[in-house]
Design a protein around this motif. Structure first.
Motif, PDB file in Angstrom:
ATOM      1  N   MET A 160      36.350  28.582  16.853  1.00 13.93           N
ATOM      2  CA  MET A 160      35.181  28.713  17.725  1.00 13.93           C
ATOM      3  C   MET A 160      35.496  29.673  18.870  1.00 13.93           C
ATOM      4  SD  MET A 160      32.918  25.762  19.591  1.00 13.93           S
ATOM      5  CE  MET A 160      32.245  25.202  18.034  1.00 13.93           C
ATOM      6  N   ALA A 161      34.527  30.497  19.261  1.00 16.94           N
ATOM      7  CA  ALA A 161      34.741  31.511  20.297  1.00 16.94           C
ATOM      8  C   ALA A 161      34.877  30.877  21.670  1.00 16.94           C
ATOM      9  CB  ALA A 161      33.580  32.499  20.289  1.00 16.94           C
ATOM     10  N   TYR A 162      35.673  31.529  22.539  1.00 17.80           N
ATOM     11  CA  TYR A 162      35.929  31.033  23.878  1.00 17.80           C
ATOM     12  C   TYR A 162      35.576  32.086  24.927  1.00 17.80           C
ATOM     13  CZ  TYR A 162      39.051  27.717  21.451  1.00 17.80           C
ATOM     14  OH  TYR A 162      39.573  26.767  20.624  1.00 17.80           O
ATOM     15  N   VAL A 163      35.265  31.565  26.131  1.00 22.27           N
ATOM     16  CA  VAL A 163      35.258  32.388  27.341  1.00 22.27           C
ATOM     17  C   VAL A 163      36.198  31.732  28.339  1.00 22.27           C
ATOM     18  CG1 VAL A 163      32.968  33.419  27.101  1.00 22.27           C
ATOM     19  CG2 VAL A 163      33.208  31.172  28.197  1.00 22.27           C
ATOM     20  N   LEU A 164      36.769  32.562  29.203  1.00 20.16           N
ATOM     21  CA  LEU A 164      37.720  32.068  30.196  1.00 20.16           C
ATOM     22  C   LEU A 164      37.204  32.383  31.594  1.00 20.16           C
ATOM     23  CD1 LEU A 164      40.507  30.876  30.948  1.00 20.16           C
ATOM     24  CD2 LEU A 164      41.442  33.201  30.734  1.00 20.16           C
ATOM     25  N   GLY A 165      37.033  31.339  32.406  1.00 24.31           N
ATOM     26  CA  GLY A 165      36.700  31.519  33.818  1.00 24.31           C
ATOM     27  C   GLY A 165      37.960  31.425  34.644  1.00 24.31           C
ATOM     28  N   LEU A 166      38.256  32.462  35.418  1.00 24.31           N
ATOM     29  CA  LEU A 166      39.432  32.480  36.290  1.00 24.31           C
ATOM     30  C   LEU A 166      38.967  32.315  37.731  1.00 24.31           C
ATOM     31  CD1 LEU A 166      41.482  35.424  34.716  1.00 24.31           C
ATOM     32  CD2 LEU A 166      41.989  32.970  34.566  1.00 24.31           C
ATOM     33  N   ASP A 167      39.368  31.214  38.343  1.00 26.77           N
ATOM     34  CA  ASP A 167      38.992  30.916  39.727  1.00 26.77           C
ATOM     35  C   ASP A 167      40.180  31.237  40.634  1.00 26.77           C
ATOM     36  OD1 ASP A 167      37.930  29.935  42.098  1.00 26.77           O
ATOM     37  OD2 ASP A 167      38.334  27.845  41.583  1.00 26.77           O
ATOM     38  N   LEU A 168      40.098  32.371  41.327  1.00 26.83           N
ATOM     39  CA  LEU A 168      41.182  32.812  42.199  1.00 26.83           C
ATOM     40  C   LEU A 168      40.948  32.223  43.585  1.00 26.83           C
ATOM     41  CD1 LEU A 168      42.577  36.460  42.350  1.00 26.83           C
ATOM     42  CD2 LEU A 168      42.677  34.884  44.265  1.00 26.83           C
ATOM     43  N   GLY A 169      41.584  31.085  43.851  1.00 27.07           N
ATOM     44  CA  GLY A 169      41.410  30.391  45.118  1.00 27.07           C
ATOM     45  C   GLY A 169      42.460  30.770  46.136  1.00 27.07           C
ATOM     46  N   THR A 170      42.472  30.038  47.243  1.00 27.55           N
ATOM     47  CA  THR A 170      43.395  30.336  48.336  1.00 27.55           C
ATOM     48  C   THR A 170      44.819  29.921  48.010  1.00 27.55           C
ATOM     49  OG1 THR A 170      41.544  29.893  49.830  1.00 27.55           O
ATOM     50  CG2 THR A 170      43.723  30.089  50.823  1.00 27.55           C
TER      51      THR A 170
END
Length: 496
Positions: free
Chosen positions: A1-11
């Protein structure tokens, strides 16, 4: 199954959230990095740490999800706002990034507002505060001229990470709005601001919608991590914009209250820009041609943490709040103002300090605990009231996220003080979910973010307002609003 990746660049860390087409979380990874404090009030970070963290996230997901390298299709970002990254002509980092929570720029903010304040507000819909990017640029010009002489590119953190992945520089409108360099209505870099502060337009990257494609992962990185196909990269958005998207804040009647260390009351704005005259922040949204407004309580969850650590260190938060439900609205005449590190909305005042008012011998630890919860919520209601009175908004529901959504008594307090139905997220993934949704929509999995939200975001009941409590809190809130004016001068004198 296809994926997307969310990258949360926090402090303090980079968080990766892997989602499939059904809106299911299929893997998470986190990599921490340090803050640098070279002097009092300074907060910096080495951008190389963000790259190292991204490498760790990729390797962690590769090890945990067997088909990660084969099925990943898209990546997008959520990023800490305002933080300044400067590159030279060779696109090399010149100095550590100056972060959003760095407060060295008070003099620059005063100068901006004294010489250009009305124009700045008209163009950007915001006033100059220490967190924003423009004051940091002025500080660099004045205090590190040898560095400024070498600067040729100005970026924000997530955009620097995107540049490393693709070799292309872009900035989305929601993050650009937090620089104080963007004409919010025209959606273009403001020539007037750039000329006023001697910032060459060539230093700024092209602007793009949050769902816009900025490129593909560089062949060298694709080979290094073993990705089997070309990975598309999308611009992403500012952390608050992505948090709102991830909470499904896509209608003008829906608000969001987020209680972490600080607190945010956020509202979706349609195509018409409300004129809050700097009393609230107003930024371009991660949704095309839309906006969001927000007010900030500097010490929301911080107030509760401070109270616990100071007066009930041996108790857990659950134990501390166990008796709050037995105390009625108003904590038997006890009020707390959460100004323990100053305040942002509606009082832009770094010198005011918090108060407990109305203490008597009947008050127990549970009374004080309830007063702290109520005071934090009253402070966030200040933002709600500005939206309702200035922009004529009405809220039929508010989505509560963060620490304030974890305690049923606090959820009831929110419902009664805001006078509105409170919902919570079934699964709270934070800004990384909004970033993943931007990638999913950018790939064409969904026709719109609303359609994506219908699949990716689900709610559970939080609390409904109790009419008698709502009426009581309306009167108590009127008293709360008098405390700032009554204590401000006293706080200033004590601070001296």
């Amino acid at each position: 199954m296809a994926y997307v990746l969310g990258l949360d660049l926090g402090t303090s860390s980079l968080k990766g959230l892997l989602m499939n087409e059904k809106g299911e979380s299929c893997g998470t990874a986190t990599a921490d990095y340090p803050l640098l404090h070279p002097a009092s009030g300074y907060s910096e970070q080495d951008p190389a740490e963000w790259i190292r963290a991204c490498e760790i996230v990729f390797e962690t997901l590769k090890a945990a999800v067997p088909d990660f390298t084969e099925e990943l299709q898209g990546i997008s970002f959520s990023g800490q706002m305002h933080s300044l990254v400067v590159l030279n002509d060779e696109q090399e980092v010149l100095r550590p990034a100056i972060l959003w929570n760095d407060v060295r720029t008070s003099a620059q903010c005063a100068k901006i507002m004294a010489t250009f304040g009305d124009d700045l507000l008209a163009i950007t819909q915001n006033i100059a505060l220490e967190g924003f990017t423009l004051p940091k640029i002025l500080w660099l010009q004045e205090n590190e001229p040898e560095i400024w002489q070498e600067v040729r590119h100005l970026l924000l953190p997530k955009d620097y990470l995107g540049f490393w992945l693709t070799g292309q520089q872009h900035m989305d409108y929601s993050d650009a709005a937090g620089t104080l360099l963007l004409d919010v209505a025209k959606k273009e870099w403001s020539t007037e601001i750039l000329n006023q502060f001697a910032i060459p337009a060539t230093y700024l990257p092209p602007l793009i919608d949050s769902q816009g494609k900025t490129g593909v992962i560089r062949p060298a990185l694709r080979q290094r991590f073993g990705f089997k196909h070309e990975i598309q990269v999308f611009a992403g958005g500012a952390d608050n914009a992505c948090a709102a998207i991830g909470a499904g804040i896509l209608e003008v009647e829906t608000g969001m209250v987020s209680i972490g260390t600080s607190g945010v009351f956020l509202s979706y704005e349609d195509t018409k820009i409300p004129h809050y005259a700097g009393q609230l922040h107003l930024f371009n949204h991660g949704i095309k041609d839309r906006y969001y407004s927000m007010g900030v309580t500097l010490a929301a969850g911080h107030s509760l943490s401070w109270f616990k650590e100071t007066f009930a260190k041996d108790l857990s938060f659950e134990e501390l709040l166990a008796g709050v439900g037995n105390i009625g609205p108003g904590a038997n005449g006890l009020l707390f103002t959460p100004y323990i590190v100053g305040e942002r909305t509606p009082h832009v005042d770094s010198r005011v300090r918090g108060s407990f008012i109305g203490i008597d011998t009947t008050h127990t630890l549970s009374h004080f605990s309830r007063a702290v919860l109520e005071g934090i919520t009253f402070s966030l209601k200040d933002s709600q009231q500005l939206m309702e009175t200035i922009a004529g908004k009405t809220f039929d529901k508010i989505i509560s996220v963060g620490g304030g959504a974890k305690n049923p008594e606090w959820l009831q307090i929110q419902a009664d003080i805001f006078g509105t139905e409170i919902l919570c997220l079934e699964v709270e993934e934070g800004p990384g979910l909004g970033a993943a949704m931007l990638a999913a929509t950018g790939l064409g999995w969904f026709a719109s973010l609303q359609e994506c939200s219908d699949t990716f975001v689900s709610y559970k009941k939080g609390a409904s307002p109790i009419p008698t409590n709502v009426e009581k809190y309306q009167k108590i809130y009127e008293t709360y609003q008098k405390v700032y004016a009554a204590t401000k001068d006293i706080c200033y004198e004590l601070g001296e």
